[in-house]
Design an enzyme around this catalytic site. Structure first.
Site, PDB file in Angstrom:
ATOM      1  N   LYS A  83     -16.667  17.533   8.133  1.00 43.07           N
ATOM      2  CA  LYS A  83     -17.849  17.440   9.000  1.00 43.07           C
ATOM      3  C   LYS A  83     -18.165  18.831   9.549  1.00 43.07           C
ATOM      4  CE  LYS A  83     -16.374  12.785  10.333  1.00 43.07           C
ATOM      5  NZ  LYS A  83     -15.045  12.846   9.683  1.00 43.07           N
ATOM      6  N   THR A  91       0.839  -1.185   0.000  1.00 42.40           N
ATOM      7  CA  THR A  91       0.000   0.000   0.000  1.00 42.40           C
ATOM      8  C   THR A  91       0.879   1.240   0.000  1.00 42.40           C
ATOM      9  OG1 THR A  91      -0.080   0.065   2.419  1.00 42.40           O
ATOM     10  CG2 THR A  91      -1.783  -1.222   1.299  1.00 42.40           C
ATOM     11  N   TRP A 126     -22.080  16.216   6.566  1.00 42.54           N
ATOM     12  CA  TRP A 126     -20.852  15.856   5.867  1.00 42.54           C
ATOM     13  C   TRP A 126     -20.780  16.579   4.533  1.00 42.54           C
ATOM     14  CZ3 TRP A 126     -19.901   9.844   6.435  1.00 42.54           C
ATOM     15  CH2 TRP A 126     -19.679   9.559   7.785  1.00 42.54           C
ATOM     16  N   GLU A 184      -5.710  -3.494  -2.030  1.00 40.03           N
ATOM     17  CA  GLU A 184      -6.270  -4.657  -1.348  1.00 40.03           C
ATOM     18  C   GLU A 184      -7.351  -5.377  -2.147  1.00 40.03           C
ATOM     19  OE1 GLU A 184      -4.904  -1.883   2.036  1.00 40.03           O
ATOM     20  OE2 GLU A 184      -5.724  -1.693   0.005  1.00 40.03           O
TER      21      GLU A 184
END
Length: 535
Positions: free
Chosen positions: A439, A186, A444, A330
């Protein structure tokens, strides 16, 4: 009662064996760092992989040993994809754009036995020599006449010399399809990078699925140029999916500027390509500045980060369809592609564009869901936010050498870290990364939505929206923009550009103009660095 079918394992070399037998003369074209064009075929590639497998064993490598690669998209890197995994070893692709200390950590963490490196990247290895104590050999991917010299790394081996010493007779081992064949780390934007270990089975199944009509739509008549690097999540599976279907491969090497990519598209007849938005912005700007077109290119897959609607429109004006895709290291990496379903063909142009900006729907082999903070599925209304989970035969179940599991503890689902909505037709739209969503006052705000609007402004080249602390609302959006060449965007005018496009409370409180923005090694905006930059 068991079925009475042959028990034939799904192995990576079986893909190339098929291509060499049934598409023997199909071309593989690659360009090196100096611009020279190399041409080969699937039959010739298959023969050279036999030589490579013999050479690896002569170096003392055994099944399970890791072979690291630091290389661009070229024919020798493609040989490593098949020769290493086919011989029972693990092809570990390393991103040379990472910070040197990250590369050193990755080499040590993976316990690479051999490193295979393009000549121009040898200085990078010289800079991390202290991390290479466990590496038995460094092989330079070139011929003898072009071998670099290094006082820091004595004993460099020449790839072509190694292959010339070997024969083409090689008996590929009967491997377990669940055995490891590939390894990719990653990007490590938070903490150290983590190793994702792919199996033969997961790789073959992923390749079979991404070639489907509603995913990449590949065939033996396709001419495919993977602009996404081969060191980044298997080049989105294209080095496996294209030979599986018998298409022509065009590997562009390290030169990804607009002029270089355009030349390959035209000269090699590229019909399909894939890469991240930052690369395509360069191509589109070059084409416009030089009054060119992009024929015969018909399809562009864009992923890695959200594709702005204006980019989809610019490609459409040039006759190319954009397929927006989502995935991650992944998930091998493809997990969803935005392709219309039956009944959506009559959408208005505006509705079709809105659909194209979504990351799309999963295809067979992968399942997705979005859950709230209590782990309950959110409604498919295209408005309710949820955390995206994934599972399937090519989804990561654990990280190399780590006890921690990336799967959801209660249900065996992988937690992607993305915040999404899902519409009634099952199309997923990434709202933000969990750590990047803004936020404000209990609501959001999607940083991706704000960035997509900003880059549609004629004077904005690139944009990033981040949260800044606010005593009253908790967080408020701050927008940072990079101007187009020769432009001087006015912050007030950019704020006004948002009016009518989002709710007023979503409009950034402040716009700052900067010369450039930091990116991760895979081309994504590096939000953590941007926050530091802004104080």
């Amino acid at each position: 009662m068991l079925g009475m079918m042959m028990d034939v394992p799904l192995l990576v070399p079986s893909i190339l064996r098929h291509a060499a037998r049934w598409h023997a003369d199909t071309e593989i074209v690659s360009r090196d760092a100096e611009g020279a064009i190399h041409r080969t075929s699937y039959a010739a590639l298959w023969a050279r992989c036999h030589r490579l497998a013999n050479a690896l064993e002569r170096l003392g490598l055994r099944p399970g040993d890791r072979v690291g690669t630091l290389a661009w998209n070229g024919h020798r890197h493609l040989e490593l994809y098949y020769g290493v995994g086919g011989a029972g070893m693990v092809c570990h692709t390393i991103n040379p754009r990472l910070f040197p200390e990250q590369i050193g950590f990755i080499v040590e963490d993976a316990a690479d036995s051999v490193l295979c490196v393009d000549p121009g990247l040898v200085p990078l290895l010289e800079g991390i020599a202290k991390h290479l104590g466990g590496v038995r050999a460094i092989v330079v991917l070139t011929e003898a006449a072009r071998m670099p010299r290094s006082d820091i790394l004595p004993g460099l081996l020449c790839y072509e010399t190694l292959l010339e010493a070997e024969g083409e007779d090689y008996e590929w081992p009967a491997l377990d399809e669940n055995g490891a064949c590939g390894l990719c780390y990653t990007s490590g934007t938070t903490g150290n990078p983590k190793g994702v270990l792919y199996s033969h089975r997961s790789t073959v199944l992923h390749a079979m699925s991404v070639g489907l009509p509603d995913v990449f739509g590949l065939s033996a008549t396709s001419v495919v140029m993977p602009v996404v690097p081969m060191f980044h999540v298997n080049a989105w599976g294209l080095p496996y999916a294209v030979p599986l279907t018998g298409g022509k491969l065009v590997l562009p090497g390290p030169k990804l500027d607009g002029a270089s990519l355009h030349a390959l598209i035209v000269e090699e007849g590229v019909t399909f390509t894939a890469g991240v938005p930052t690369v395509w912005m360069g191509l589109l700007d070059w084409v416009r500045a030089n009054g060119k077109d992009i024929a015969p290119l018909g399809r562009v897959v864009i992923g890695g980060s959200a594709c702005p609607p204006v980019m989809i429109e610019r490609f459409a004006a040039l006759g190319a369809e954009v397929r927006h895709a989502w995935g991650m290291t992944e998930t091998s990496p493809l997990g969803a592609v935005s392709v219309p379903k039956a009944g959506q063909g009559a959408l208005t142009p505006e509705a079709r564009l809105a659909l194209s900006t979504k990351q799309g729907r999963p295809f067979f082999g992968i399942d997705l869901r979005a859950v709230d903070s209590e782990g309950r599925d959110v409604p498919w209304d295209g408005a309710t936010y949820g955390a995206l989970l994934a599972r399937g035969p090519w989804v990561c179940a654990g990280y190399l050498g780590l006890a921690e599991s990336p799967a959801h503890a209660r249900a065996g689902w992988f937690e992607t870290g993305d915040v999404v909505t899902i519409d009634p037709d099952g199309f997923v739209q990434i709202v933000d990364r969990t750590k990047d969503v803004i936020k404000s006052g209990g609501e959001w705000i999607s940083s991706i939505d704000l960035e997509n609007i900003a880059v549609a402004h004629p004077e904005v080249q690139e944009a990033a929206a981040v949260a800044r602390p606010d005593a009253r609302w908790g967080e408020r959006p701050l927008l940072v923009v990079v101007p187009r060449p020769g432009a001087s965007p006015d912050p007030a005018a950019i704020r006004a550009f948002f009016e009518g496009k989002v709710a007023k409370w979503c409009i950034p409180d402040e716009v700052r103009v900067v010369e450039s923005l930091p990116h991760t090694a895979t081309g994504k905006l590096l939000k953590s660095r941007i926050r530091e930059m802004l104080g």
